[in-house]
Design a protein around this motif. Sequence first.
Motif, short mmCIF file in Angstrom:
data_model
loop_
_atom_site.label_atom_id
_atom_site.label_comp_id
_atom_site.label_asym_id
_atom_site.label_seq_id
_atom_site.Cartn_x
_atom_site.Cartn_y
_atom_site.Cartn_z
N VAL A 7 0.86 -1.28 0.12
CA VAL A 7 0.11 -0.04 0.10
C VAL A 7 0.84 1.09 -0.04
CG1 VAL A 7 -1.67 1.41 1.32
CG2 VAL A 7 -1.86 -1.46 1.26
N VAL A 41 -1.85 -1.02 -3.86
CA VAL A 41 -2.85 -0.09 -3.83
C VAL A 41 -2.15 1.26 -3.81
CG1 VAL A 41 -4.67 0.93 -2.05
CG2 VAL A 41 -4.36 -1.76 -2.17
N THR A 208 -3.89 6.40 2.99
CA THR A 208 -3.49 5.25 2.37
C THR A 208 -4.49 4.18 1.92
OG1 THR A 208 -3.43 3.83 4.47
CG2 THR A 208 -1.39 5.09 3.81
N VAL A 210 -5.53 1.95 3.48
CA VAL A 210 -5.12 0.18 3.79
C VAL A 210 -6.28 -0.64 4.07
CG1 VAL A 210 -4.51 0.83 6.22
CG2 VAL A 210 -3.30 -1.15 5.06
#
Length: 317
Positions: A7, A41, A208, A210
């Motif tokens: 990520v 990602v 992020t 995540v």
Amino acid sequence: MGGRGLVLGAGGVLGAAWTIGALAALQEADGWDPREAEVLVGTSAGSVLAGALGCGVAVQTLLQHQQGLVVEGAPRIDADPDGSGAFPPLPRPGIGSPRGLLNTARHPSRVTPMAALAAVLPQGRGTLEPVGQLVDGVCPPGAWAPHPQTWIISMDYDTGRRVPFGRDTSPPAALRDAVMSSCAIPGWYAPVHIGGRRYVDGGACSPTSVDVVQARDLDEVVVLSPMSALDYDTPSSVAGRIERRFRRLVTRRLLSEVKKVAATGTTVTLLHPGAEDLDAIGVNMMDPKRRAKVLQTSLRTSAASLRASRARLAVAG
């Protein structure tokens, strides 16, 4: 599913420089090629790097171009492809997304504070076409990355909802458009139109994102987050103190998402800038004059952080 996810978070020009340094340190420390991640990602600046990795661009190539070394035959990956520098053009007058503001008023609990601010900010005038051309250099126009689990995080400008382009349940998009939309900082760049809707920087939802890998049942997810920090410097300027306060808010959001992922049994390795990195970064994440210093600092500090993280895991195991 198993395996390792990667990520890459938001962070502008200097966030990209720091992340490339961290990627190089990660590859050297673990002997692992980030292109082999089960899931990639990327958000904002991280979307450019995730897209490049998903198209097979090596970390060494990213590092060389960040250092200004052009390798014949290699794709051009520039951290500041539009050459816009540290300051944007003046935005258009008025509220950027009246529908987004209305949606925030109707459903305040569903919209992050940054998403609400994005709706209120005037619409940016900057163009991200150079970013699109950069993506075209590694991915055929209209196509997606060869890596099937490359997810690019954007935000629907008029609903404030996070959209992970590249996932089966998300709207179809070309990689170039998804990356451009993920980089469209509200108030700085114009929103990007995809499928009749407007999208802006996914960092307005999360630094992020995540937690989008929460259901993937990964063994480990490595998170490189240039917008967060746990070890701070002590800037003397007012702007510096305001930036660090904002960074603390971002960090709290990130840690709450990390807890969700860790609760599923996935090991989360989190790297973000330390005090020395923050001193190199300064207060403007879009200032290209600091790229070289940020990169060199990150190569060293990220390697040290990884050694410490791996040592803690070995003791815990």
